[in-house]
Each structure stands twice: as structure tokens, then as C-alpha cells.
Write a protein that holds these residues in place. Structure first.
Motif, PDB file in Angstrom:
ATOM      1  N   GLN A  34       0.857  -1.193   0.000  1.00 36.37           N
ATOM      2  CA  GLN A  34       0.000   0.000   0.000  1.00 36.37           C
ATOM      3  C   GLN A  34       0.885   1.233   0.000  1.00 36.37           C
ATOM      4  N   GLU A  36       1.653   5.455  -0.381  1.00 35.02           N
ATOM      5  CA  GLU A  36       1.150   6.642   0.318  1.00 35.02           C
ATOM      6  C   GLU A  36      -0.124   7.172  -0.357  1.00 35.02           C
ATOM      7  N   ASP A  37      -0.096   7.162  -1.673  1.00 36.66           N
ATOM      8  CA  ASP A  37      -1.230   7.678  -2.442  1.00 36.66           C
ATOM      9  C   ASP A  37      -1.120   7.115  -3.866  1.00 36.66           C
ATOM     10  N   PHE A  38      -2.055   7.480  -4.747  1.00 35.83           N
ATOM     11  CA  PHE A  38      -2.060   6.910  -6.104  1.00 35.83           C
ATOM     12  C   PHE A  38      -0.805   7.285  -6.897  1.00 35.83           C
ATOM     13  N   GLY A  40       2.091   7.879  -5.733  1.00 37.62           N
ATOM     14  CA  GLY A  40       3.175   7.094  -5.152  1.00 37.62           C
ATOM     15  C   GLY A  40       3.151   5.659  -5.664  1.00 37.62           C
ATOM     16  N   TRP A  65      -6.254   1.872  -6.786  1.00 37.01           N
ATOM     17  CA  TRP A  65      -5.960   3.115  -6.083  1.00 37.01           C
ATOM     18  C   TRP A  65      -4.512   3.055  -5.603  1.00 37.01           C
ATOM     19  N   ARG A  66      -4.247   2.996  -4.298  1.00 35.10           N
ATOM     20  CA  ARG A  66      -2.843   3.027  -3.852  1.00 35.10           C
ATOM     21  C   ARG A  66      -2.340   1.658  -3.425  1.00 35.10           C
ATOM     22  N   THR A  67      -3.122   0.616  -3.713  1.00 36.54           N
ATOM     23  CA  THR A  67      -2.702  -0.744  -3.360  1.00 36.54           C
ATOM     24  C   THR A  67      -2.216  -1.473  -4.602  1.00 36.54           C
ATOM     25  N   GLN A  99      10.712   3.836  -0.883  1.00 36.03           N
ATOM     26  CA  GLN A  99       9.479   4.625  -0.977  1.00 36.03           C
ATOM     27  C   GLN A  99       9.198   5.340   0.345  1.00 36.03           C
ATOM     28  N   ALA A 102       4.096   4.603   3.915  1.00 31.23           N
ATOM     29  CA  ALA A 102       2.661   4.820   3.738  1.00 31.23           C
ATOM     30  C   ALA A 102       2.040   5.231   5.067  1.00 31.23           C
ATOM     31  N   ARG A 103       1.088   6.133   4.991  1.00 35.04           N
ATOM     32  CA  ARG A 103       0.437   6.564   6.240  1.00 35.04           C
ATOM     33  C   ARG A 103      -0.573   5.533   6.677  1.00 35.04           C
TER      34      ARG A 103
END
Ligand SMILES: C[C@H](O)[C@H](O)[C@H]1CNC2=NC(N)=NC(=O)C2=N1
Length: 103
Positions: A34, A36-38, A40, A65-67, A99, A102-103
């Protein structure tokens, strides 16, 4: 080529012991990551694309999405796992390590 000899399940499980995040799924190995965002996630896909081209070995990549789900097997070995997959999994882990967390 020895790199393209299929590994037996016990060997795959043993090697996965030192491959953080990877699991055996049938005849393949898989890591879900996963980002941080798309953007990323797409950035990581681009980094992995360069590594895959250099290795001439390419993961299946599912993007939601971000996965990201990376799935590796070797076509030349009938879709089974070989050392080529283990090596690329190590490289994907190195890319993930660079990277932002991720939050
Ligand atoms: C000729 C070329 O090296 C082969 O077709 C490569 C390309 N990328 C590949 N990727 C994967 N995952 N398995 C393979 O067997 C494979 N073969």
C-alpha cells in the motif's frame, strides 16, 4: 537454464522466509503493497518497470488506487516459481524500501 528450473514448494517456502511481505499463492509468489497515495503507487510501478526490463523478467501488477499487488512466476517454467522470480522479488523489496512510508 538453472535460473528457470521450477523450485519445489518447500524451497519456495524456505526462500520466502527471507523475503519480507511475500507469500506463496499456488504456483506464484505475491506481495501486496500500500503506497502513500495513487501517484506514489504509480511511481513505484515505474521504478519496478525499469528493474523488470533490466532483468528481462516481469511481474503481473494489479493496481487498485494506492494498493499494488505484485505476482511473480516464470512463463518458461510453466508458470511456476524459479530463482528469477525470487531475484526480482528481492529487487521489488529494495524498491519498496526507498518509498516514503505509507500513512
Ligand atoms: C524473452 C524474454 O526474456 C522472456 O519472454 C521473458 C520475459 N518476461 C518474463 N516474465 C516472467 N514473469 N516470466 C517469464 O518467463 C518471462 N520471460
Amino acid at each position: 537454464m538453472a535460473q528457470h528450473a521450477p523450485l519445489d514448494q518447500d524451497t519456495v517456502e524456505r526462500l520466502l522466509g527471507s523475503l519480507e511481505g511475500w507469500t506463496r499463492e499456488g504456483d506464484t509468489i505475491r506481495r501486496v503493497y500500500q503506497a502513500e497515495d495513487f501517484p506514489g503507487a504509480i511511481h513505484l510501478v515505474n521504478v519496478v518497470a525499469v528493474l523488470a526490463e533490466q532483468a528481462r523478467h516481469h511481474p503481473d501488477i494489479d493496481i487498485r488506487w494506492r494498493t499494488l499487488t505484485f505476482t511473480l512466476s516464470t512463463h518458461d517454467a510453466g508458470g511456476r516459481v524459479t530463482m528469477a522470480d525470487v531475484r526480482l522479488a528481492e529487487q521489488i523489496n529494495e524498491a519498496i524500501a526507498t518509498q516514503p512510508a505509507a500513512r
